[in-house]
Design a protein around this motif. Sequence first.
Motif, mmCIF file in Angstrom:
data_model
loop_
_atom_site.group_PDB
_atom_site.id
_atom_site.type_symbol
_atom_site.label_atom_id
_atom_site.label_comp_id
_atom_site.label_asym_id
_atom_site.label_seq_id
_atom_site.Cartn_x
_atom_site.Cartn_y
_atom_site.Cartn_z
ATOM 1 N N ALA A 25 8.687 -43.929 4.320
ATOM 2 C CA ALA A 25 8.011 -43.727 5.739
ATOM 3 C C ALA A 25 8.746 -44.186 6.886
ATOM 4 C CB ALA A 25 6.568 -44.005 5.872
ATOM 5 N N CYS A 26 7.988 -44.260 8.052
ATOM 6 C CA CYS A 26 8.590 -44.424 9.312
ATOM 7 C C CYS A 26 9.444 -45.769 9.316
ATOM 8 C CB CYS A 26 7.588 -44.486 10.452
ATOM 9 S SG CYS A 26 6.006 -44.422 9.974
ATOM 10 N N CYS A 27 9.031 -46.873 8.709
ATOM 11 C CA CYS A 27 9.412 -48.270 8.411
ATOM 12 C C CYS A 27 10.840 -48.073 7.851
ATOM 13 C CB CYS A 27 8.844 -49.174 7.294
ATOM 14 S SG CYS A 27 7.480 -49.942 8.127
ATOM 15 N N ALA A 28 11.273 -46.951 7.240
ATOM 16 C CA ALA A 28 12.586 -46.740 6.351
ATOM 17 C C ALA A 28 13.647 -46.457 7.678
ATOM 18 C CB ALA A 28 12.573 -45.591 5.409
ATOM 19 N N ALA A 71 3.395 -53.096 7.759
ATOM 20 C CA ALA A 71 1.781 -53.383 7.252
ATOM 21 C C ALA A 71 1.325 -52.220 6.288
ATOM 22 C CB ALA A 71 0.991 -53.000 8.633
ATOM 23 N N CYS A 72 2.110 -51.228 6.141
ATOM 24 C CA CYS A 72 1.631 -50.217 5.183
ATOM 25 C C CYS A 72 1.947 -50.538 3.687
ATOM 26 C CB CYS A 72 2.211 -48.883 5.214
ATOM 27 S SG CYS A 72 1.697 -47.730 6.669
ATOM 28 N N SER A 73 2.976 -51.222 3.367
ATOM 29 C CA SER A 73 3.435 -51.571 2.117
ATOM 30 C C SER A 73 2.687 -52.843 1.765
ATOM 31 C CB SER A 73 4.935 -51.559 2.022
ATOM 32 O OG SER A 73 5.529 -52.489 2.772
ATOM 33 N N GLY A 83 4.220 -55.997 10.540
ATOM 34 C CA GLY A 83 4.558 -55.067 11.561
ATOM 35 C C GLY A 83 4.308 -53.878 11.408
ATOM 36 N N CYS A 84 4.448 -52.986 12.534
ATOM 37 C CA CYS A 84 4.338 -51.353 12.284
ATOM 38 C C CYS A 84 4.951 -50.717 13.242
ATOM 39 C CB CYS A 84 2.828 -51.358 12.345
ATOM 40 S SG CYS A 84 2.252 -49.419 12.124
ATOM 41 N N PRO A 85 6.322 -50.636 13.196
ATOM 42 C CA PRO A 85 6.965 -51.167 12.238
ATOM 43 C C PRO A 85 7.775 -52.509 12.443
ATOM 44 C CG PRO A 85 8.322 -49.497 13.238
ATOM 45 C CD PRO A 85 6.976 -49.745 14.053
ATOM 46 N N PRO A 86 8.182 -53.394 11.361
ATOM 47 C CA PRO A 86 9.020 -54.354 11.910
ATOM 48 C C PRO A 86 10.372 -53.941 12.507
ATOM 49 C CG PRO A 86 8.229 -54.457 9.593
ATOM 50 C CD PRO A 86 7.885 -53.158 10.075
HETATM 51 S S1 SF4 Z 1 3.732 -49.926 8.806
HETATM 52 FE FE1 SF4 Z 1 3.573 -48.453 10.733
HETATM 53 S S2 SF4 Z 1 5.817 -47.692 11.037
HETATM 54 FE FE2 SF4 Z 1 5.588 -48.807 8.887
HETATM 55 S S3 SF4 Z 1 5.358 -46.995 7.551
HETATM 56 FE FE3 SF4 Z 1 3.238 -48.073 8.086
HETATM 57 S S4 SF4 Z 1 2.702 -46.648 9.720
HETATM 58 FE FE4 SF4 Z 1 4.941 -46.331 9.632
#
Ligand code: SF4
Length: 248
Positions: A48-51, A114-116, A144-147
């Motif tokens: 997702a976005c972290c990628a 934070a998601c993973s 982090g969201c995202p780090p």
């Molecule tokens: S932690 Fe935030 S930025 Fe990363 S995948 Fe989750 S929602 Fe997206």
Amino acid sequence: MAQTANQNTVDNGLKNELMKKGIVIASLNDLYNWGRRSSIWPMQFGLACCAIEMIATACARYDIARFGAELFRPSPRQADMMIVSGTVTKKMAPQVVRLYNQMAEPKYVITMGACSIAGGPFIDGYNVLKGIDRYIPVDVHLPGCPPRPEALLYGLMELQKKIDSQEIETTEWYQKGMKREYPVPDFGPHGLIPKFNPEVWNPRQNDHRKERYGGPILIGKKTKAPDLEAVAAAPKPAAPAAPNPPNA
Ligand code: SF4
């Protein structure tokens, strides 16, 4: 002579003095760990976005190649490190565990975001896993969201420190009977089966949130999960009667 953290038998001060004279002394552990930590090949996948931040880390500005970790491999057989970058949905979790199992030893995992780590902003979602560390062992958790890309580089350096502290005699992947393949969960009608892998993660026995925050945490008005089986077993309402046909 003093022993260092990774059990080298040569004092670091002496090593530095000899190095000034052009003499390099290294133990087998030093060479083994130096080779591994300087050529970590990450697996090429993002969730997702972290990628996007992970991709930015590989671009010119942050340049993960400085750490020898720029070779993102499309095959788990050729990868040393899995960066779980993004939301792990319950539908995706079996695939992530399967890919981890297919990676060759020694293998490492960084959870990015934070998601993973714990579900992130989707922690109350019915479809999101509350942490990939319920199924595979994680070496570095990166909040982090995202780090930012700097944070990923920091996580990589922490992983390098961990690699540096390992010893060839005791590393788990050379031990007999070592098992580093974990059960791939099934995606069932009500989530993952099993819900977690007890070899990797155990839920807390006691809920300490009341002591820490002074009261139970209630999110919204929901106080307990709906009974899905009762909903499924409830009789369905009768279909409305068909309207009278128009007069011929
Ligand atoms: S932690 Fe935030 S930025 Fe990363 S995948 Fe989750 S929602 Fe997206």
